[in-house]
Design an enzyme around this catalytic site. Structure first.
Site, PDB file in Angstrom:
ATOM      1  CE  LYS A   1      -3.776  -2.145   2.596  1.00  0.00           C
ATOM      2  NZ  LYS A   1      -3.181  -3.466   2.896  1.00  0.00           N
TER       3      LYS A   1
ATOM      4  NE  ARG B   1     -12.490 -12.119   9.693  1.00  0.00           N
ATOM      5  CZ  ARG B   1     -11.429 -11.658   9.010  1.00  0.00           C
ATOM      6  NH1 ARG B   1     -11.321 -11.876   7.713  1.00  0.00           N
ATOM      7  NH2 ARG B   1     -10.473 -10.988   9.633  1.00  0.00           N
TER       8      ARG B   1
ATOM      9  CD  GLN C   1     -10.731  -6.481   7.744  1.00  0.00           C
ATOM     10  OE1 GLN C   1     -11.140  -5.356   7.475  1.00  0.00           O
ATOM     11  NE2 GLN C   1      -9.649  -6.986   7.206  1.00  0.00           N
TER      12      GLN C   1
ATOM     13  N   GLY D   1      -7.048 -13.562   5.668  1.00  0.00           N
ATOM     14  CA  GLY D   1      -5.827 -13.837   6.420  1.00  0.00           C
ATOM     15  C   GLY D   1      -6.065 -14.650   7.669  1.00  0.00           C
TER      16      GLY D   1
HETATM   17  O1  C5P Z   1      -6.800 -11.230   8.610  1.00  0.00           O
HETATM   18  P1  C5P Z   1      -7.726 -10.537   7.632  1.00  0.00           P
HETATM   19  O2  C5P Z   1      -8.539 -11.502   6.791  1.00  0.00           O
HETATM   20  O3  C5P Z   1      -8.556  -9.471   8.286  1.00  0.00           O
HETATM   21  O4  C5P Z   1      -6.715  -9.825   6.625  1.00  0.00           O
HETATM   22  C1  C5P Z   1      -7.124  -8.900   5.653  1.00  0.00           C
HETATM   23  C2  C5P Z   1      -5.931  -8.459   4.857  1.00  0.00           C
HETATM   24  O5  C5P Z   1      -6.365  -7.532   3.876  1.00  0.00           O
HETATM   25  C3  C5P Z   1      -4.840  -7.789   5.658  1.00  0.00           C
HETATM   26  O6  C5P Z   1      -3.598  -8.235   5.131  1.00  0.00           O
HETATM   27  C4  C5P Z   1      -4.999  -6.307   5.398  1.00  0.00           C
HETATM   28  O7  C5P Z   1      -3.782  -5.626   5.367  1.00  0.00           O
HETATM   29  C5  C5P Z   1      -5.621  -6.310   3.991  1.00  0.00           C
HETATM   30  N1  C5P Z   1      -6.472  -5.163   3.658  1.00  0.00           N
HETATM   31  C6  C5P Z   1      -7.592  -4.806   4.372  1.00  0.00           C
HETATM   32  N2  C5P Z   1      -8.349  -3.709   4.013  1.00  0.00           N
HETATM   33  C7  C5P Z   1      -8.021  -3.015   2.937  1.00  0.00           C
HETATM   34  C8  C5P Z   1      -6.906  -3.374   2.182  1.00  0.00           C
HETATM   35  C9  C5P Z   1      -6.165  -4.483   2.566  1.00  0.00           C
HETATM   36  O8  C5P Z   1      -7.924  -5.480   5.348  1.00  0.00           O
HETATM   37  N3  C5P Z   1      -8.766  -2.008   2.534  1.00  0.00           N
END
Ligand code: C5P
Length: 242
Positions: A68, A191, A200, A220
């Protein structure tokens, strides 16, 4: 970028947000049946640098470098050229960095890759982070809805020559309407209904996100923190197939 290659890849991108490259490769090795693309974010990149790109490529994965970038146009364009040498599949920069920055990055990627005969990565613009809601947006001085801000940034990214966008599942439909079918849409904030949301805020289930028009889902913690990463990845793909 070859559109046929994109279609052949699993829509599930594994976000490996760990500091240990060894640990990250171990988790990734357990999900090879479900995942083709590994996302290297700020944490792993800070710890293992560009070596992490080469390692995952050696393991047979396509790479999404999600650091980013947001800086002045010359700095971002120069960093993009460096990363292009590793031939990642995707690369993120912040759309909030502005039109000049996005244009400089997209020209740098195209000219550098054409000049050296490298595969050109998809340059993907991050719109509003999925951890930001209307209240958080207001606090940083943006006097618009999340959807309004995401769509404004998406249109600027398209007009600046960017190839794709990162947005939350809740904005996929309006963003598709805004930018059309050409851009690749990548969505985190995904999710299963019984899964922990963590930090989130703007989330949806995997199947819903794909039906809204997403091309790729980024997941993730629900996978790499799971006792059974392959099972967790499989359940996400099942939700898409329903
Ligand atoms: O663990 P989780 O599923 O929440 O990870 C989401 C991933 O997506 C993280 O690596 C985060 O940096 C990335 N991300 C995000 N929101 C955004 C852009 C990227 O959560 N707008």
């Amino acid at each position: 970028m070859d559109k046929d290659l994109l279609k052949k890849l699993s829509p599930l991108i594994l976000a490996m947000d760990t500091s240990s490259l060894h640990e990250a490769r171990e988790v990734a090795s357990k999900v090879v049946e479900s995942v083709d693309i590994v996302k290297i974010g700020l944490q792993l990149f800070s710890s293992a640098g560009t070596g992490s790109i080469s390692s995952f490529k050696d393991d047979g994965f396509e790479i999404f470098v999600d650091i980013k970038m947001c800086d002045i146009p010359n700095t971002v364009a120069s960093a993009c050229r460096v990363l292009c040498d590793y031939e990642p599949l995707m690369l993120t920069i912040h759309t909030m960095g502005g039109v000049e920055m996005m244009r400089a990055a997209s020209i740098a990627v195209r000219e550098h890759c054409d000049g050296l005969g490298l595969r050109k990565p998809l340059l993907v613009g991050v719109t509003v982070l999925t951890s930001i809601d209307l209240f958080a947006l207001g606090k940083i001085g943006v006097d618009d809805s999340v959807e309004g801000q995401v769509c404004r940034l998406a249109a600027l990214a398209r007009d600046s020559g960017m190839d794709g966008l990162v947005c939350s599942p809740l904005e996929i439909t309006p963003v598709r309407r805004e930018v059309g079918e050409e851009m690749v849409l990548v969505t985190p904030g995904v999710r299963l209904r019984d899964s922990d949301r963590n930090d989130q805020l703007r989330v949806a289930a995997p199947g819903e996100a794909m039906k809204s028009g997403a091309d790729f889902l980024v997941v993730g913690r629900p996978i790499y923190e799971s006792e059974d990463p392959e099972g967790s990845a499989g359940r996400i793909l099942d939700d898409i197939r329903l």
